[in-house]
Enzyme design. Sequence first.
Site, mmCIF file in Angstrom:
data_model
loop_
_atom_site.group_PDB
_atom_site.id
_atom_site.type_symbol
_atom_site.label_atom_id
_atom_site.label_comp_id
_atom_site.label_asym_id
_atom_site.label_seq_id
_atom_site.Cartn_x
_atom_site.Cartn_y
_atom_site.Cartn_z
ATOM 1 N N THR A 144 0.983 -0.776 0.278
ATOM 2 C CA THR A 144 -0.052 -0.068 0.006
ATOM 3 C C THR A 144 0.536 1.505 -0.202
ATOM 4 O OG1 THR A 144 -1.453 1.464 0.909
ATOM 5 C CG2 THR A 144 -0.414 0.046 2.786
ATOM 6 N N SER A 179 -1.672 3.109 10.596
ATOM 7 C CA SER A 179 -2.822 2.546 10.574
ATOM 8 C C SER A 179 -2.183 0.581 11.428
ATOM 9 C CB SER A 179 -4.131 2.296 10.369
ATOM 10 O OG SER A 179 -3.753 1.870 9.411
ATOM 11 N N TYR A 181 -3.687 -1.586 10.485
ATOM 12 C CA TYR A 181 -3.399 -2.307 9.243
ATOM 13 C C TYR A 181 -1.720 -2.201 8.037
ATOM 14 C CZ TYR A 181 -3.915 -1.838 4.122
ATOM 15 O OH TYR A 181 -4.117 -2.040 3.136
ATOM 16 N N HIS A 182 -1.724 -0.908 7.837
ATOM 17 C CA HIS A 182 -1.111 -0.290 7.014
ATOM 18 C C HIS A 182 0.348 -0.833 7.485
ATOM 19 C CE1 HIS A 182 -4.338 2.771 6.280
ATOM 20 N NE2 HIS A 182 -3.649 2.354 4.671
ATOM 21 N N LYS A 185 1.873 -3.850 6.332
ATOM 22 C CA LYS A 185 2.222 -4.209 4.898
ATOM 23 C C LYS A 185 3.606 -3.564 4.981
ATOM 24 C CE LYS A 185 -1.447 -4.746 2.397
ATOM 25 N NZ LYS A 185 -2.146 -5.915 1.472
HETATM 26 P P1 NAD Z 1 -10.966 -7.402 0.298
HETATM 27 O O1 NAD Z 1 -11.469 -8.404 1.205
HETATM 28 O O2 NAD Z 1 -12.118 -7.151 -0.720
HETATM 29 O O3 NAD Z 1 -9.965 -8.746 -0.408
HETATM 30 C C1 NAD Z 1 -9.491 -9.406 0.069
HETATM 31 C C2 NAD Z 1 -10.087 -10.883 0.157
HETATM 32 O O4 NAD Z 1 -8.790 -11.715 0.953
HETATM 33 C C3 NAD Z 1 -11.065 -11.508 0.833
HETATM 34 O O5 NAD Z 1 -12.321 -12.182 -0.677
HETATM 35 C C4 NAD Z 1 -10.860 -12.413 2.361
HETATM 36 O O6 NAD Z 1 -11.971 -13.150 2.088
HETATM 37 C C5 NAD Z 1 -9.275 -12.825 1.238
HETATM 38 N N1 NAD Z 1 -8.524 -12.778 2.448
HETATM 39 C C6 NAD Z 1 -8.447 -11.932 4.116
HETATM 40 N N2 NAD Z 1 -7.115 -12.913 4.122
HETATM 41 C C7 NAD Z 1 -6.969 -14.431 4.103
HETATM 42 C C8 NAD Z 1 -6.747 -15.219 4.211
HETATM 43 N N3 NAD Z 1 -5.707 -15.129 5.688
HETATM 44 N N4 NAD Z 1 -6.752 -16.553 3.302
HETATM 45 C C9 NAD Z 1 -6.781 -16.775 2.747
HETATM 46 N N5 NAD Z 1 -8.157 -15.690 1.950
HETATM 47 C C10 NAD Z 1 -7.746 -13.806 2.637
HETATM 48 O O7 NAD Z 1 -9.771 -6.310 0.064
HETATM 49 P P2 NAD Z 1 -9.223 -5.938 -1.561
HETATM 50 O O8 NAD Z 1 -10.311 -4.145 -1.349
HETATM 51 O O9 NAD Z 1 -9.668 -6.519 -2.799
HETATM 52 O O10 NAD Z 1 -7.649 -5.063 -1.196
HETATM 53 C C11 NAD Z 1 -7.413 -5.984 -1.832
HETATM 54 C C12 NAD Z 1 -5.928 -6.527 -1.357
HETATM 55 O O11 NAD Z 1 -5.018 -5.013 -2.260
HETATM 56 C C13 NAD Z 1 -5.246 -5.891 -0.278
HETATM 57 O O12 NAD Z 1 -4.091 -6.930 0.354
HETATM 58 C C14 NAD Z 1 -4.807 -4.748 0.472
HETATM 59 O O13 NAD Z 1 -4.145 -4.577 1.634
HETATM 60 C C15 NAD Z 1 -4.895 -4.062 -0.942
HETATM 61 N N6 NAD Z 1 -5.070 -2.633 -1.716
HETATM 62 C C16 NAD Z 1 -6.723 -2.230 -1.600
HETATM 63 C C17 NAD Z 1 -7.229 -1.561 -1.332
HETATM 64 C C18 NAD Z 1 -7.968 -0.600 -2.380
HETATM 65 O O14 NAD Z 1 -8.424 0.195 -2.239
HETATM 66 N N7 NAD Z 1 -9.041 -1.684 -1.722
HETATM 67 C C19 NAD Z 1 -5.912 -0.364 -1.834
HETATM 68 C C20 NAD Z 1 -4.629 -0.568 -1.825
HETATM 69 C C21 NAD Z 1 -4.186 -1.703 -1.689
HETATM 70 N N1 USQ Z 2 -11.614 9.573 4.054
HETATM 71 C C1 USQ Z 2 -12.033 11.160 4.398
HETATM 72 N N2 USQ Z 2 -14.114 10.319 4.402
HETATM 73 C C2 USQ Z 2 -14.080 9.517 4.307
HETATM 74 C C3 USQ Z 2 -13.418 8.283 4.512
HETATM 75 C C4 USQ Z 2 -12.139 8.687 4.101
HETATM 76 O O1 USQ Z 2 -12.085 11.996 4.479
HETATM 77 O O2 USQ Z 2 -15.202 9.313 4.984
HETATM 78 C C5 USQ Z 2 -10.550 10.494 4.328
HETATM 79 C C6 USQ Z 2 -9.667 9.271 5.177
HETATM 80 O O3 USQ Z 2 -9.307 10.097 6.594
HETATM 81 C C7 USQ Z 2 -8.068 9.170 4.300
HETATM 82 C C8 USQ Z 2 -8.687 8.977 2.960
HETATM 83 O O4 USQ Z 2 -9.645 9.729 3.067
HETATM 84 O O5 USQ Z 2 -7.088 10.850 4.663
HETATM 85 C C9 USQ Z 2 -7.957 8.084 2.690
HETATM 86 O O6 USQ Z 2 -8.419 6.995 3.147
HETATM 87 P P1 USQ Z 2 -9.462 5.657 2.934
HETATM 88 O O7 USQ Z 2 -10.547 5.214 4.259
HETATM 89 O O8 USQ Z 2 -10.255 6.084 1.615
HETATM 90 O O9 USQ Z 2 -8.633 5.002 2.536
HETATM 91 P P2 USQ Z 2 -7.796 4.150 3.715
HETATM 92 O O10 USQ Z 2 -7.971 4.415 4.681
HETATM 93 O O11 USQ Z 2 -6.122 4.454 2.772
HETATM 94 O O12 USQ Z 2 -7.439 2.540 2.891
HETATM 95 C C10 USQ Z 2 -7.883 2.645 1.804
HETATM 96 C C11 USQ Z 2 -8.043 1.130 1.676
HETATM 97 C C12 USQ Z 2 -6.241 0.204 1.829
HETATM 98 C C13 USQ Z 2 -4.884 0.000 1.344
HETATM 99 C C14 USQ Z 2 -4.896 1.808 1.155
HETATM 100 C C15 USQ Z 2 -4.335 2.404 -0.025
HETATM 101 O O13 USQ Z 2 -8.236 0.485 2.827
HETATM 102 O O14 USQ Z 2 -6.469 -1.289 2.146
HETATM 103 O O15 USQ Z 2 -4.351 0.218 1.299
HETATM 104 O O16 USQ Z 2 -6.156 2.552 0.916
HETATM 105 S S1 USQ Z 2 -3.643 3.929 0.821
HETATM 106 O O17 USQ Z 2 -4.650 5.143 0.638
HETATM 107 O O18 USQ Z 2 -2.264 4.439 -0.636
HETATM 108 O O19 USQ Z 2 -2.825 3.405 1.974
#
Ligand code: NAD
Ligand code: USQ
Length: 382
Positions: A144, A179, A181-182, A185
């Site tokens: 991320t 966070s 979560y972050h 990664k």
């Molecule tokens: P998502 O939650 O929709 O999909 C993740 C999938 O992985 C789910 O189907 C879940 O059931 C599965 N999963 C989770 N833990 C598991 C485990 N231990 N074993 C097997 N399956 C498991 O998430 P997404 O939005 O598709 O994101 C996918 C990846 O991309 C994540 O790693 C996330 O961090 C990364 N990412 C997402 C975004 C975003 O905006 N959605 C942005 C940047 C990075």
């Molecule tokens: N935000 C708002 N209003 C909202 C929701 C979010 O102002 O209603 C703000 C948050 O405070 C933050 C920014 O928007 O500053 C991004 O928040 P987000 O919820 O869109 O994204 P984030 O929590 O960073 O996480 C998402 C995905 C995560 C991925 C990440 C990429 O859930 O899996 O890793 O985006 S990044 O943001 O580049 O880290």
Amino acid sequence: MKIIVAGGDGFCGWPTSLYLSEQGHEVYIIDNLKRRDWDTELESQSITPIKTLEDRVNCWEETTGKKIKMYIGDLQDYDFLSSVFKEVHPDAFVHFAEQRAAPYSMIDREHAVFTQVNNVIGTLNVLYAMREYTPECHMIKLGTMGEYGTPNIDIEEGYITIEHKGRKDTLPFPKQPGSFYHLSKVHDSNNIMFACRVWGLKATDLNQGVVYGVQTHQTRKDPRLVNRFDFDGVFGTALNRFCVQAATGSDITVYGQGGQTRGFIDIEDTIRCIELAALNPPESGDFRVFNQFTEEFSVQDLAEKVYKITDNMNLNPNIVHLENPRVEKEVHYYNAIHTQLMDLGLKPHYLTDARLEELVKHVQENKDRVLYDKILPTIKWR
Ligand code: NAD
Ligand code: USQ
């Protein structure tokens, strides 16, 4: 290529699996279906009504004649993972399978521990399975942009060359994640880099920005293939949430001042980036990092874009500035380099008014599934 897509039932993984399958790759999905359980736990749901994974995969075969094999199991279960590796011998392992919501990881101790154990142990198991069964396999790992945080200097793609007391070296770019979560990664990135260095594995860490959009060319082929669309205060992400809010007459919720700037990417580009990485693997021993986003926006910019489009659609939108539930900089410098995927041939889909309008219309079609009491953020960082 034989490609495993772990997390293939999720928002990014499902359309990626379909795209790779359509391109002629052999696709194998691994998923433990946990994402669906988290909806139950949070009493929320995808705005789009998604089918079971089995129905989705069957529908894909019915529509295109292409088969996707699925394995239901957890990456934390090494025996399960080993059996898949022994059967498939993949050329590439695309790893989406993590708990990916920052707010979910900040609910309480249990959720922080769960997120880090799930993500870090899952990835460590994949590294061991690669080493044991297919050392030539290329790990394509979703990281991320949030690993870097918001430093007051340009963000490079993974590494920075620095001079210190007259000596020079190229080192991993400093990480300041926002966070638990972050942070998971960052721990993954360190483990993968170490495994590449000591065991000679090869990996690409895709530091992806926030993904927006829902449908892709492939998911549009049949309503049963529709992708999930999260809107709630836990799993919903900025731009998608704003479209839902504007489309349903709810306030567009900017947290704090709204100067928070992030990289964004269309889901159509996510799927192409994965294939580009797969077709252009690094050398054994290399830990390569790409910044995977196409444009930078502040949260306020996005809110105003959505406002403009939905105002033209006579939806009477309203932007509110909520007290920020997160601890993050609300005004800051941000300039992240993102040239390597472009150099490999990525042709970005930029955020146009037409794209935004399409998204808003898509939400309107599924408006009856929006749960209004799940929109506002409830989880606080402090
Ligand atoms: P998502 O939650 O929709 O999909 C993740 C999938 O992985 C789910 O189907 C879940 O059931 C599965 N999963 C989770 N833990 C598991 C485990 N231990 N074993 C097997 N399956 C498991 O998430 P997404 O939005 O598709 O994101 C996918 C990846 O991309 C994540 O790693 C996330 O961090 C990364 N990412 C997402 C975004 C975003 O905006 N959605 C942005 C940047 C990075
Ligand atoms: N935000 C708002 N209003 C909202 C929701 C979010 O102002 O209603 C703000 C948050 O405070 C933050 C920014 O928007 O500053 C991004 O928040 P987000 O919820 O869109 O994204 P984030 O929590 O960073 O996480 C998402 C995905 C995560 C991925 C990440 C990429 O859930 O899996 O890793 O985006 S990044 O943001 O580049 O880290």
